[in-house]
Design an enzyme around this catalytic site. Structure first.
Site, short mmCIF file in Angstrom:
data_model
loop_
_atom_site.label_atom_id
_atom_site.label_comp_id
_atom_site.label_asym_id
_atom_site.label_seq_id
_atom_site.Cartn_x
_atom_site.Cartn_y
_atom_site.Cartn_z
N GLY A 138 0.57 -1.23 -0.11
CA GLY A 138 0.05 -0.02 0.03
C GLY A 138 0.86 1.42 0.08
CG ASN A 139 3.65 2.50 2.99
OD1 ASN A 139 3.06 3.10 3.34
ND2 ASN A 139 4.19 1.53 3.89
CE LYS A 171 -0.33 -3.67 8.17
NZ LYS A 171 1.01 -4.21 7.35
CE LYS A 191 2.02 -6.37 0.52
NZ LYS A 191 3.13 -5.71 1.58
CE LYS A 226 7.72 -5.31 2.03
NZ LYS A 226 6.92 -4.75 3.26
#
Length: 313
Positions: A10-11, A127, A211, A273
């Site tokens: 999203g960033n 988050k 995500k 990640k």
């Protein structure tokens, strides 16, 4: 044809500006790379982040709140940003496939991700969502409504909310049907709307799923061969921003776990990640997790980016 789950941050979408046109421009650029990848004969499921978008939406909701127009709760805002970002991606991909004269269906879905109601994250929010603030701005916001702010990878302070570990996507059967029909499926935006289950009933809960962890769950559920996590750099690094920094190419799960134990990856940035990648490939020699930039996507078959493999026979 192999199945690939692609996670887009999203960033990255909010990189050039917070307007819808600014974000659409970034998504259009991403769509050109994703379309080339699909043109190679690959099946694709796309997940995307929504951290800055859902945070901005919460600010808008709060600013306009009154008795006749109450602010929507966080789970609803996650669904709203799933819809908007999914629309941008769907529209951009359809246009790109049309430009390439490819008969390729694309569908975006609002999907739910089951989490545990007693997940420890509800007692320790971590988050980040919303814009980056200075320490002074964050302190002022915290005084107003009791929000929790934490420093995010040296880039400023961001509001943090609970981020429970995703367990399963409620709509997996529908996504698998789309894959079987050769459609590109866009799902689990923002990690999916977090829901808890009780007696067969699902109910939204105030949280935001990561995500990348959600993408790992989905990759497992749809039988993907690759989990591709797109970020702002071509490779991940150890000793980042130091004279001896080193780009990682192909590494094993055990090597990745060793780097984590050395605290090589920032908790609010690269760490989830790498953890999501490990979760997907560990114990499976036929799988790959790839962390790289969107520009590298068409070059995945040339082993570009950081590739994490199980590494055990």
């Amino acid at each position: 044809m192999s199945v690939n789950v692609i996670a887009l941050g999203g960033n990255a979408i909010l990189e050039t500006g917070p307007t819808d046109e600014g974000q659409k421009a970034v998504v259009r650029d991403a769509a050109t790379h994703i379309a080339k990848f699909v043109d190679e004969g690959e099946k694709v499921v796309i997940c995307h982040g929504n951290g800055p978008q859902v945070g901005n939406l919460l600010i808008q909701q709060k600013a306009a709140e009154n008795e006749k127009n109450p602010a929507m709760k966080l789970d609803t805002c996650v669904a709203m940003t799933q819809g908007s970002i999914g629309y941008w991606l769907q529209s951009a991909l359809i246009n790109e496939f049309n430009r390439l004269k490819m008969a390729q269906p694309v569908v975006s879905l609002v999907t739910q991700m089951r989490v545990d109601a007693d997940d420890p994250s509800f007692k320790n929010p971590s988050k980040p969502i919303g814009p980056f603030l200075s320490k002074e701005e964050a302190d002022e916001e915290a005084k107003i409504d009791g929000s929790v702010f934490k420093e995010d990878a040296g880039r400023g302070y961001r509001k943090v909310v609970a981020s429970p570990m995703p367990k399963e996507m409620v709509e997996t059967e529908a996504v698998n049907a789309l894959i079987a029909s050769n459609a590109v499926a866009i799902c689990s935006g923002g990690g999916g709307v977090p829901v808890v289950e009780k007696d067969g009933q699902y109910e939204g809960i105030e949280a935001v799923n990561d995500k990348d962890f959600s993408a790992s769950v989905i990759a497992e559920e749809v039988g993907a061969e690759r989990l591709i996590i797109l970020t702002g750099v071509d490779n991940i690094y150890v000793n980042f921003n130091q004279p001896d920094q080193k780009a990682l190419e192909t590494i094993t799960v055990s090597e990745a776990e060793q780097y984590i134990s050395e605290e090589q990856f920032a908790a609010g940035s690269m760490l989830p990640k790498v953890q999501a990648a490990i979760k997907f490939v560990k114990g499976h020699n036929g799988r790959k997790a790839i962390i790289t930039s969107i520009e590298n996507l068409p070059h995945i078959f040339e082993d570009k980016g950081t590739i994490i493999v199980n590494g055990e026979d």
